[in-house]
Design a protein around this motif. Structure first.
Motif, PDB file in Angstrom:
ATOM      1  N   MET A 138     -16.856  19.775  31.112  1.00  0.00           N
ATOM      2  CA  MET A 138     -16.946  19.968  32.558  1.00  0.00           C
ATOM      3  C   MET A 138     -18.334  19.566  33.035  1.00  0.00           C
ATOM      4  O   MET A 138     -19.327  19.901  32.412  1.00  0.00           O
ATOM      5  N   ASN A 139     -18.379  18.851  34.141  1.00  0.00           N
ATOM      6  CA  ASN A 139     -19.645  18.390  34.689  1.00  0.00           C
ATOM      7  C   ASN A 139     -20.022  19.268  35.872  1.00  0.00           C
ATOM      8  O   ASN A 139     -19.492  19.111  36.978  1.00  0.00           O
ATOM      9  N   VAL A 140     -20.937  20.213  35.664  1.00  0.00           N
ATOM     10  CA  VAL A 140     -21.316  21.123  36.740  1.00  0.00           C
ATOM     11  C   VAL A 140     -22.246  20.457  37.742  1.00  0.00           C
ATOM     12  O   VAL A 140     -22.566  21.058  38.778  1.00  0.00           O
ATOM     13  N   ASN A 141     -22.679  19.243  37.465  1.00  0.00           N
ATOM     14  CA  ASN A 141     -23.522  18.526  38.414  1.00  0.00           C
ATOM     15  C   ASN A 141     -22.716  17.755  39.448  1.00  0.00           C
ATOM     16  O   ASN A 141     -23.261  17.282  40.438  1.00  0.00           O
ATOM     17  N   ASP A 142     -21.422  17.614  39.229  1.00  0.00           N
ATOM     18  CA  ASP A 142     -20.527  16.935  40.163  1.00  0.00           C
ATOM     19  C   ASP A 142     -19.509  17.969  40.635  1.00  0.00           C
ATOM     20  O   ASP A 142     -18.504  18.214  39.982  1.00  0.00           O
ATOM     21  N   LEU A 143     -19.787  18.601  41.780  1.00  0.00           N
ATOM     22  CA  LEU A 143     -18.959  19.724  42.219  1.00  0.00           C
ATOM     23  C   LEU A 143     -17.537  19.303  42.542  1.00  0.00           C
ATOM     24  O   LEU A 143     -16.587  20.047  42.279  1.00  0.00           O
ATOM     25  N   ASP A 144     -17.372  18.113  43.127  1.00  0.00           N
ATOM     26  CA  ASP A 144     -16.013  17.659  43.425  1.00  0.00           C
ATOM     27  C   ASP A 144     -15.207  17.510  42.140  1.00  0.00           C
ATOM     28  O   ASP A 144     -14.038  17.903  42.080  1.00  0.00           O
ATOM     29  N   ALA A 145     -15.821  16.965  41.102  1.00  0.00           N
ATOM     30  CA  ALA A 145     -15.139  16.821  39.815  1.00  0.00           C
ATOM     31  C   ALA A 145     -14.928  18.178  39.168  1.00  0.00           C
ATOM     32  O   ALA A 145     -13.898  18.412  38.522  1.00  0.00           O
ATOM     33  N   LEU A 146     -15.863  19.102  39.367  1.00  0.00           N
ATOM     34  CA  LEU A 146     -15.779  20.416  38.749  1.00  0.00           C
ATOM     35  C   LEU A 146     -14.551  21.179  39.213  1.00  0.00           C
ATOM     36  O   LEU A 146     -13.873  21.832  38.415  1.00  0.00           O
ATOM     37  N   ILE A 147     -14.240  21.119  40.507  1.00  0.00           N
ATOM     38  CA  ILE A 147     -13.115  21.912  41.020  1.00  0.00           C
ATOM     39  C   ILE A 147     -11.801  21.149  40.999  1.00  0.00           C
ATOM     40  O   ILE A 147     -10.758  21.712  41.312  1.00  0.00           O
ATOM     41  N   ARG A 148     -11.827  19.884  40.601  1.00  0.00           N
ATOM     42  CA  ARG A 148     -10.602  19.084  40.561  1.00  0.00           C
ATOM     43  C   ARG A 148      -9.681  19.583  39.447  1.00  0.00           C
ATOM     44  O   ARG A 148     -10.141  19.829  38.327  1.00  0.00           O
ATOM     45  N   PRO A 149      -8.392  19.740  39.715  1.00  0.00           N
ATOM     46  CA  PRO A 149      -7.469  20.173  38.653  1.00  0.00           C
ATOM     47  C   PRO A 149      -7.490  19.212  37.476  1.00  0.00           C
ATOM     48  O   PRO A 149      -7.452  17.990  37.667  1.00  0.00           O
ATOM     49  N   PRO A 150      -7.540  19.739  36.243  1.00  0.00           N
ATOM     50  CA  PRO A 150      -7.642  18.855  35.079  1.00  0.00           C
ATOM     51  C   PRO A 150      -6.333  18.165  34.699  1.00  0.00           C
ATOM     52  O   PRO A 150      -6.367  17.188  33.954  1.00  0.00           O
ATOM     53  N   THR A 151      -5.192  18.665  35.174  1.00  0.00           N
ATOM     54  CA  THR A 151      -3.889  18.078  34.844  1.00  0.00           C
ATOM     55  C   THR A 151      -2.966  18.200  36.057  1.00  0.00           C
ATOM     56  O   THR A 151      -3.267  18.914  37.025  1.00  0.00           O
ATOM     57  N   GLN A 152      -1.805  17.539  35.992  1.00  0.00           N
ATOM     58  CA  GLN A 152      -0.826  17.656  37.068  1.00  0.00           C
ATOM     59  C   GLN A 152      -0.286  19.079  37.175  1.00  0.00           C
ATOM     60  O   GLN A 152      -0.035  19.572  38.281  1.00  0.00           O
ATOM     61  N   THR A 153      -0.101  19.744  36.050  1.00  0.00           N
ATOM     62  CA  THR A 153       0.362  21.129  36.088  1.00  0.00           C
ATOM     63  C   THR A 153      -0.675  22.021  36.753  1.00  0.00           C
ATOM     64  O   THR A 153      -0.333  22.909  37.548  1.00  0.00           O
ATOM     65  N   ALA A 154      -1.945  21.793  36.460  1.00  0.00           N
ATOM     66  CA  ALA A 154      -3.008  22.549  37.111  1.00  0.00           C
ATOM     67  C   ALA A 154      -3.002  22.301  38.619  1.00  0.00           C
ATOM     68  O   ALA A 154      -3.177  23.227  39.416  1.00  0.00           O
ATOM     69  N   ALA A 155      -2.773  21.052  39.025  1.00  0.00           N
ATOM     70  CA  ALA A 155      -2.699  20.728  40.449  1.00  0.00           C
ATOM     71  C   ALA A 155      -1.535  21.451  41.114  1.00  0.00           C
ATOM     72  O   ALA A 155      -1.638  21.899  42.267  1.00  0.00           O
ATOM     73  N   ALA A 156      -0.430  21.598  40.400  1.00  0.00           N
ATOM     74  CA  ALA A 156       0.717  22.320  40.945  1.00  0.00           C
ATOM     75  C   ALA A 156       0.389  23.797  41.142  1.00  0.00           C
ATOM     76  O   ALA A 156       0.845  24.422  42.109  1.00  0.00           O
ATOM     77  N   ALA A 157      -0.401  24.375  40.230  1.00  0.00           N
ATOM     78  CA  ALA A 157      -0.816  25.769  40.382  1.00  0.00           C
ATOM     79  C   ALA A 157      -1.671  25.941  41.634  1.00  0.00           C
ATOM     80  O   ALA A 157      -1.529  26.934  42.368  1.00  0.00           O
ATOM     81  N   LEU A 158      -2.550  24.989  41.907  1.00  0.00           N
ATOM     82  CA  LEU A 158      -3.355  25.035  43.124  1.00  0.00           C
ATOM     83  C   LEU A 158      -2.458  24.932  44.355  1.00  0.00           C
ATOM     84  O   LEU A 158      -2.684  25.621  45.364  1.00  0.00           O
TER      85      LEU A 158
END
Length: 202
Positions: free
Chosen positions: A1-21
């Motif tokens: 995880m890249n804590v220096n890139d906040l947009d990337a940090l909060i982006r769902p890591p998978t399609q299933t994760a995106a569905a949970a959001l």
């Protein structure tokens, strides 16, 4: 995880994760959505600082769904809200095609986030969700993170009155379920204490 890139940090890591959001956004108000996303961000930063390895998809799903038990559509009048949220997580995971053992893991992680502590050696995802949500609710452990990072996260994901709304929700849970972990949290004044801490970042 890249804590220096906040947009990337909060982006769902998978399609299933995106569905949970997506499920979270459909059931919760923006303040609760931001709490769940901040909890994920804090968990990632804590894991990096402590050198903890974890299952990103599992933790993201749990972080998004962990407080659905306080929303009107999923609130249970008899079960603790973390149990209700855990049940939602297990059903979501099964519907996403996860095997029974993995579906049960997301339920465990959600339920354990309300425990006073979770052993990282036995359950790194449960530990990270517990300490991250404690940080976001009570402010505990925030001083261990870079203050600039904390400010950046709260600017990207503003609190929107979360502390006050969650204090009300926990008080309601405690009144209806006096033997629950919510009652313990309410009796200790942890949510109100956190509201005072986070007021400096509003």
């Amino acid at each position: 995880m890249n804590v220096n890139d906040l947009d990337a940090l909060i982006r769902p890591p998978t399609q299933t994760a995106a569905a949970a959001l997506e499920v979270l956004r459909a059931a919760a108000d923006p303040a609760l959505v931001n709490h769940c996303l901040r909890s994920w961000a804090w968990a990632g930063a804590i894991a990096l600082a402590r050198g903890l390895r974890f299952d990103a998809e599992l933790l993201y799903v749990a972080a998004m769904l962990h407080d659905l038990g306080v929303t009107p559509v999923f609130d249970s009048h008899t079960e603790p809200f973390e149990e209700a949220g855990g049940a939602v997580g297990r059903v979501f995971a099964a519907g996403a095609g996860w095997p029974p053992e993995r579906s049960e893991r997301v339920r465990e992680v959600i339920v354990r986030h309300m425990l006073p502590s979770v052993d990282p050696a036995q359950d790194p995802e449960g530990h990270l969700l517990e300490v991250a949500t404690t940080l976001d609710v009570r402010g505990a452990g925030a001083d261990d993170l870079d203050r600039g990072f904390v400010r950046d996260v709260t600017r990207l994901l503003p609190r929107l009155g979360f502390s006050e709304a969650f204090d009300t929700a926990i008080a309601g849970q405690a009144a209806r379920k006096p033997s629950s972990q919510a009652a313990r949290l309410h009796a200790g004044g942890g949510v109100a204490e956190g509201g005072r801490f986070w007021a400096a970042f509003d």
